[in-house]
Design a protein around this motif. Structure first.
Motif, PDB file in Angstrom:
ATOM      1  N   GLN A 117      40.381  11.211  25.929  1.00 53.04           N
ATOM      2  CA  GLN A 117      41.290  11.456  24.830  1.00 53.04           C
ATOM      3  C   GLN A 117      40.438  11.959  23.680  1.00 53.04           C
ATOM      4  OE1 GLN A 117      43.764   8.094  24.072  1.00 53.04           O
ATOM      5  NE2 GLN A 117      44.408   8.825  22.068  1.00 53.04           N
ATOM      6  N   ILE A 118      40.877  13.029  23.064  1.00 56.52           N
ATOM      7  CA  ILE A 118      40.133  13.583  21.942  1.00 56.52           C
ATOM      8  C   ILE A 118      40.899  13.285  20.663  1.00 56.52           C
ATOM      9  CG2 ILE A 118      39.129  15.679  20.967  1.00 56.52           C
ATOM     10  CD1 ILE A 118      37.946  15.230  23.608  1.00 56.52           C
ATOM     11  N   GLU A 119      40.239  12.720  19.711  1.00 64.57           N
ATOM     12  CA  GLU A 119      40.881  12.489  18.419  1.00 64.57           C
ATOM     13  C   GLU A 119      40.033  13.187  17.360  1.00 64.57           C
ATOM     14  OE1 GLU A 119      43.622  10.873  17.540  1.00 64.57           O
ATOM     15  OE2 GLU A 119      44.168  10.246  19.575  1.00 64.57           O
ATOM     16  N   THR A 120      40.702  13.831  16.419  1.00 66.26           N
ATOM     17  CA  THR A 120      39.926  14.521  15.391  1.00 66.26           C
ATOM     18  C   THR A 120      40.568  14.320  14.029  1.00 66.26           C
ATOM     19  OG1 THR A 120      38.976  16.621  14.738  1.00 66.26           O
ATOM     20  CG2 THR A 120      41.093  16.714  15.823  1.00 66.26           C
ATOM     21  N   ILE A 121      39.733  14.322  13.024  1.00 67.18           N
ATOM     22  CA  ILE A 121      40.263  14.089  11.672  1.00 67.18           C
ATOM     23  C   ILE A 121      39.312  14.696  10.639  1.00 67.18           C
ATOM     24  CG2 ILE A 121      39.122  11.877  11.257  1.00 67.18           C
ATOM     25  CD1 ILE A 121      41.920  11.001  10.130  1.00 67.18           C
ATOM     26  N   ASP A 122      39.849  15.109   9.517  1.00 68.84           N
ATOM     27  CA  ASP A 122      39.022  15.550   8.397  1.00 68.84           C
ATOM     28  C   ASP A 122      38.903  14.402   7.408  1.00 68.84           C
ATOM     29  OD1 ASP A 122      39.066  17.875   9.671  1.00 68.84           O
ATOM     30  OD2 ASP A 122      40.188  19.012   8.159  1.00 68.84           O
ATOM     31  N   ALA A 123      37.702  14.174   6.923  1.00 66.88           N
ATOM     32  CA  ALA A 123      37.541  13.047   6.010  1.00 66.88           C
ATOM     33  C   ALA A 123      36.447  13.333   5.012  1.00 66.88           C
ATOM     34  CB  ALA A 123      37.215  11.774   6.795  1.00 66.88           C
ATOM     35  N   LYS A 163      31.773  20.772   9.933  1.00 63.82           N
ATOM     36  CA  LYS A 163      32.247  21.010   8.568  1.00 63.82           C
ATOM     37  C   LYS A 163      33.681  21.487   8.668  1.00 63.82           C
ATOM     38  CE  LYS A 163      29.676  22.410   5.240  1.00 63.82           C
ATOM     39  NZ  LYS A 163      28.646  22.931   4.327  1.00 63.82           N
ATOM     40  N   SER A 164      34.525  20.959   7.814  1.00 62.85           N
ATOM     41  CA  SER A 164      35.932  21.327   7.931  1.00 62.85           C
ATOM     42  C   SER A 164      36.265  22.549   7.084  1.00 62.85           C
ATOM     43  CB  SER A 164      36.794  20.145   7.489  1.00 62.85           C
ATOM     44  OG  SER A 164      36.557  19.895   6.120  1.00 62.85           O
ATOM     45  N   GLY A 165      35.409  22.852   6.107  1.00 63.79           N
ATOM     46  CA  GLY A 165      35.718  23.946   5.203  1.00 63.79           C
ATOM     47  C   GLY A 165      36.589  23.506   4.046  1.00 63.79           C
TER      48      GLY A 165
END
Lengths: 443, 369, 397
Positions: free
Chosen positions: B73-79, B44-46
């Motif tokens: 490689q780590i990729e992260t995003i809020d969606a 959860k991004s908050g």
């Protein structure tokens, strides 16, 4: 006597019989020309008989070369072992005139075995028949001679066991041999091509072999041998696909050994046809097929290869086909050098230069080696060809494409008939005389 | 004539080829042009507008494979949606993202305490995700699990695969949960889901606790010992241990033979009763000397008592949380008249009595008495 | 030959997944599927027994020839047209369903009709071959694939992931009365004998079908597995939510020590082979029925040159398949399958009873002798036929 012998060897054209007379006697003589040294016959029988230096009956009774034979049942038996039968005044004498060419016959080179017989057929037709006759001493063996080629006038001989042969196949074979129209016939492969309906066949439907044990075994199973003058290879018809995959040695080993070897060969067949296509399909369409660890190491080894997988496959296939061709055409001693240079050094260098991945090297070599496992050369050539259509399908359709290609090959194989007989069938009836499907046909 | 025939055939072939060739190509991507996602974390991004934080771990294959040399490689995003996040992430990398080898899904602790259903539905709907992928809860969040690079890893993500897979470690504390099983448990009447908890340790991960969920969120977190007991009751896991103390010495029994049988009855007074029998056989790994000849019976009884006590404690704890991960409900449905069985069970469960018996047999005491 | 009958039986029984039999059954799992399956085992076995014993009286003749013996030409033509449609429909439907499944799972990036193209072309090739070739094909495919299927099923049942309690819980619904659509779905498993309609032409004159007890045994085994194994894997509730429940079940299994880890791929490859075989055989039967509509048609069980008519009919079939690809999807497929399964059951029941009545009048021995000397069938080689007959006579004496 001659009458009886003619009856027993009804169709054998190489049985020779004479009736001769001189001032004193009238004698009959019979022998199988291909099994007998004819100079010996003329030296010991014909010339003395004509010259009349000694009365011929004295000669027969005094000369240890001749012995009396009372049992008429053994006539054929003796003749088949290379004896000459002489009839003089109701007495039958035999004389050993067998021509022994075991030392001069060539060794098997194409289909070599370790423990099986090492003598191959000879390029001389008579010698070949001699070898076969001496290994198949049965009065049921019959031979028919044909002449093929308007210029070469090549002698072609059909050999079969008339009690076991399937007459339908025999008719087809005769018909095919009579209808061949060519100028020069020079090799068994050519002959087999002429005997086929479809010259664009992918797989051989007849076996070209130099091994006598294959031929005699085949004959005992009702197959027909086609021999020709000037070729040390005989054609065996009709055959099944499984027989092409069997080495003669399989029969000499224990059941489990040969079962293992046969299944090994079928696995090799599958690998050599599908491996390159599967490589393309898996690498380029469905890398999730492998377990994850394997997929990563393949991806790692391919990382430096700059072009798509199928070009990589074509490069390696081109290289390996060149190597195989080169080593076939080169003399034996240079051949192995070529293979070493090409196989080891080129492969290693190509991989280090980043032209091909190391997995591709493995795929190619496994494919090439698996191909050599196939015991019959003509089949091994066909198999070398059929991987290319599969590769093309794999490029366009991926994994389902390869599976479909294999399935199409199966349909093709199943639809083939070898001289009217099923060619690719898993379970065969034990004898052609047993009931089978599809015997009731409409008119 | 024949030439015409041949050329006609050839033309047909050519035509077929021309038709077929342009249709392909879009699926043709070489293995080295693909980025394999080995694990996905969903947190959860908050952020109200973009509630999901999707993190993916991409494997960078290299031709040398040595422990600890792997690169990721780590990729992260809020969606707003998970799938949308993944689609945006595609534009962050230079190669095609491939989920075919994604075998581990880590749900953030916070997400798992809120609602896991939509994340699960997404995973099960995606056709390129394996149904046998492992799902776990990451503590404190999924992203930190993905960012950890364990020392011994040869391939990216391999540690997690081996931890949960049956061909690597076989610990009695690890309870892997596969995606299809999670989905089954979420939907099933009388069977509730659970998820193992992953925590980051110094050299790798710690997976020794189990979260019990109702259909939506975490209700209970079992301790390592309870997790082992849970495995023993549910899966009859051997290679596990039972502990007790005897005369101030701790006694450890390594289980080689474990059978659990239970029966659910409806008593005349309308309450339910679960009688369970646990049969344990094993060898002593730790204990006082001469244990076999002098104190065998005593120790066996002591072990049995402890097992019974702990089991009842665990079952009651699970019962109080209102979840049913041991699928007692399903068993009740399987053994009672079907159409109304589940409703009956729902009435019975909160007041279900537990009656646990055990027999312990010490088969040997190891290499010394 | 006995074994060819059983290959056909096994093929159809295993192919039930492509005709949505499990979906139909599982959607009614609490409303009568279990009892329907028991009824289906009985009905299916009886139909198979009836049809096979009827056909066994006319070895060497297919259904078209048998019908012509007793019925006026226009009725025969009509019935043959219906049969041709039935075979065409079932096999094309299986092909389309499998193509969509394969495309969804294996090659999601390719367009569906692209796969259809290659599978369809292959079916054209297969279906235009002679009946004999198709039987050989069936033999090798079934013998290669059955061990794989058995392995997957064995693996599936042995797995600790199977919730046996869920299976028992569903089995408890046995007392719910059966439903028509479930019975229809269940009987499909037993319909392998239908392929004998044409393949009966290949049976030798002394043909006797042995071991028919295998039909209920094997059929019910497959039927129960089809229904219960997905329940074991997906529980009593979630099992209904999957579009392709068996593909999902296969995907839930893993072979941790296999070269290919995911059973799904094995499953897809096995069913690729089975579907291609089924469709080829189905189209072939349909082609033969269509061509038999002409009274002057003389069938051949084996030919080296494929008749032109075969190619044309097959190509038309293929065209219809391609066209229908653009109309159909998973939802419509399932509805059509359910309706079709019911329709099919009635046609097959009627056929079996009809054939039995038609052939009941003549005793078996008479029929056997008759078929050898009849106008349609004739022993192939006379010397061969004679030697065989005498051999059999001696064996009997």
């Amino acid at each position: 006597m001659l009458q009886a012998i003619h009856e027993r060897f009804a169709n054998a054209s190489d049985v020779k019989t004479h009736r001769m007379t001189n001032s004193q006697f009238s004698a009959e003589i019979a022998y199988i020309a291909t099994l007998v040294d004819e100079s010996k016959v003329s030296e010991l029988v014909l010339i003395p008989f004509a010259k009349e230096e000694v009365p011929f009956n004295d000669l027969l009774s005094s000369n240890p070369n001749f012995s009396k034979l009372d049992d008429s049942a053994r006539w054929t038996d003796m003749m088949l072992r290379g004896f000459v039968l002489i009839k003089l005044e109701a007495t039958i004498y035999t004389m050993d005139a067998a021509r022994v060419i075991r030392n001069t016959a060539p060794q098997t080179t194409v289909e070599s075995t370790i423990e099986g017989p090492q003598i191959a057929l000879s390029e001389d037709l008579m010698d070949s028949i001699n070898i076969i006759r001496s290994r198949y001493a049965s009065p049921d063996l019959e031979s028919e001679e044909f002449t093929v080629g308007s210029l070469s006038k090549t002698r072609v001989v059909l050999l079969y066991d008339h009690t076991r042969v399937d007459p339908a196949v025999l008719d087809i074979a005769r018909l095919k041999l009579r209808s061949i129209q060519t100028d020069v016939l020079s090799a068994s492969g050519e002959l087999s091509k002429f005997m086929n309906d479809n010259r664009k066949r992918l797989f051989p439907v007849e076996m070209i072999t130099e091994r006598v044990d294959r031929l005699t075994k085949g004959m005992s199973k009702g197959k027909i041998i086609v021999l020709m003058q000037g070729s040390m290879f005989a054609i065996l018809i009709p055959i099944t696909f499984t027989e092409l995959m069997t080495a003669t040695e399989d029969r000499y080993e224990s059941f489990w050994t040969s079962a293992l070897l046969l299944s090994l060969r079928f696995i090799a067949l599958f690998m050599t046809t599908t491996l390159p296509a599967l490589y393309i399909a898996v690498i380029s369409y469905n890398p999730e097929l492998f377990r994850v660890q394997l997929a990563f190491s393949i991806a790692g080894s391919r990382a430096s290869v700059p072009y798509p997988s199928f070009i990589e496959v074509f490069i390696m296939l081109f290289m390996i086909e060149m190597l195989v061709e080169a080593s076939v055409r080169l003399p034996k001693y240079i051949g192995s050098t070529a293979t070493t240079v090409g196989g080891l050094i080129l492969g290693q260098a190509a991989q280090q230069a980043g032209l091909v991945s190391s997995i591709m090297i493995i795929v190619t070599s496994v494919m090439a080696i698996s191909n050599f496992v196939i015991p019959v050369y003509s089949l091994s050539l066909s198999v070398r060809f059929i991987k290319y259509p599969l590769i093309v399908i794999a490029i366009f359709f991926g994994l389902p494409g390869v599976a479909c290609g294999v399935f199409a090959l199966l349909i093709y194989l199943c639809s083939q008939r070898s001289f009217g007989k099923p060619y690719f069938r898993l379970v065969l009836p034990k004898d052609w005389k047993d009931t089978d499907i599809g015997e009731v046909k409409s008119k | 004539m024949s030439i015409y025939k041949i050329s006609a055939r050839f033309l047909c072939l050519l035509l077929a080829f021309v038709i077929l060739v342009p249709t392909t190509g879009c699926g043709f991507i070489d293995i080295d042009k693909r980025f394999f996602v080995v694990a996905i974390a969903i947190d959860k991004s908050g952020n109200e507008k973009k509630p999901y934080r999707v993190t993916i771990r991409l494997s960078i294959p290299s031709s040398k494979t040595e422990p600890g040399m792997e690169k990721s490689q780590i990729e992260t995003i809020d969606a707003k949606e998970i799938s949308e996040g993944l689609r945006i992430l595609k534009s962050h990398v230079d190669k095609e993202i491939d989920l075919g080898h994604c075998k581990v899904f880590v749900l953030g602790d916070e997400l798992a305490r809120d609602d896991i259903t939509s994340a699960t539905e997404w995973m099960i709907r995606r056709r390129d995700i394996q149904s046998s992928a492992f799902v776990a809860v990451g503590y404190p969040d999924g992203m930190s699990i993905l960012k950890k690079m364990p020392l011994s890893e040869r391939y990216s993500g391999n540690t997690l695969f081996l931890t949960f897979g049956s061909d690597g470690t076989k610990s009695s504390f690890i309870r892997p949960e596969k995606l299809f099983d999670l989905f089954r448990r979420i939907n099933e009447n009388g069977m509730d889901p659970y998820l193992p908890l992953i925590r980051v340790s110094k050299n790798g991960y710690e997976v020794d606790q189990l979260n019990l969920l109702d259909k939506k969120r975490i209700r209970l977190l079992l301790s390592p010992d309870e997790t082992q007991l849970f495995n023993q009751i549910d899966k009859e896991t051997i290679n596990s241990t039972f502990k007790t103390t005897y005369k101030d010495n701790s006694v450890m029994l390594a289980v080689t033979d474990l059978r659990v049988q239970y029966k659910i009855q409806r008593l005349p007074d309308g309450r339910g009763k679960l009688s369970m029998h646990i049969h344990i056989g094993g060898t002593i790994e730790e204990g006082p000397s001469d244990i076999l000849s002098l104190h065998s019976e005593e120790v066996e009884r002591k072990l049995g008592q402890d097992v019974e006590k702990n089991t009842i404690k665990l079952l009651k704890r699970i019962q109080r949380a209102g979840v049913d991960p041991l699928h007692f409900g399903l068993r009740y449905r399987a053994t009672h008249k079907s159409s109304t069985a589940f409703e009956e069970w729902q009435e019975l469960y909160p007041t279900l009595q537990f009656d646990v018996h055990s027999t312990v047999r010490i088969q040997s005491a190891g290499r010394i008495h | 030959m006995n074994r060819y009958f059983y290959y056909s039986f096994v093929m159809v029984a295993m192919l039930n997944l492509m005709l949505f039999v499990p979906s139909v059954l599982l959607s009614e799992r609490t409303t009568g599927a279990v009892s329907s399956m028991l009824v289906a085992i009985v009905v299916g076995t009886l139909t198979a027994y009836a049809a096979t014993s009827a056909l066994a009286r006319y070895p060497g003749r297919g259904v078209p020839e048998i019908l012509r013996l007793r019925l006026p030409e226009w009725i025969v033509k009509m019935i043959l047209a219906i049969y041709a449609f039935m075979f065409f429909f079932a096999s094309s439907f299986a092909l389309i369903a499998f193509t969509i499944l394969l495309n969804r799972v294996l090659t999601p990036d390719l367009p569906v009709w692209n796969l259809m193209l290659i599978l369809g072309v292959l079916c054209i090739y297969g279906s235009t071959r002679s009946s004999m070739t198709l039987l050989f094909m069936m033999e090798i495919t079934i013998l290669l694939l059955t061990p794989l299927v058995l392995f997957v099923l064995f693996k599936g049942f042995r797995s600790p992931d199977v919730a046996w309690n869920a299976i028992y819980a569903v089995a408890r619904y046995v007392n719910v009365p059966p439903t028509l659509s479930s019975i229809a779905a269940g009987t499909f498993i037993f319909t392998g004998y239908t392929n004998m309609a044409i393949f009966n032409r290949l049976n030798p004159p002394n043909f006797r079908l042995k071991g028919r007890w295998l039909i209920p045994l094997f059929g019910s085994g497959i039927l129960l597995t089809t229904f219960f194994l997905p329940i074991g894997y997906h529980g009593t509730m979630a099992v209904d939510r999957y579009t392709y429940v068996w593909a999902q079940t296969a995907d839930s299994m893993t072979m941790s020590f296999g070269f290919i880890e995911r059973v799904l791929f094995l499953f897809l490859l096995v069913y690729l082979g089975l579907t291609l075989l089924y469709t080829s055989v189905g189209w072939h039967q349909s082609i033969e029925f269509l061509r038999s509509m002409s009274k002057s048609y003389r069938f051949e069980v084996d030919f080296s040159k494929t008749p032109k008519a075969n190619w044309w009919i097959s190509c038309v079939f293929f065209g219809i398949c391609i066209a229908s690809m653009f109309v159909l999807n998973e939802q419509t497929n399932q509805i059509i399958a359910e309706r079709w399964l019911i329709f099919r059951m009635f046609v097959e029941l009627a056929t079996a009873i009809f054939l039995l009545v038609l052939t009941r009048k003549r005793p078996a021995a008479d029929a056997m002798g008759d078929s050898i000397g009849s106008t349609q069938g004739d022993a192939m080689g006379d010397s061969k036929g004679d030697s065989k007959k005498s051999a059999k006579g001696e064996a009997k004496a």
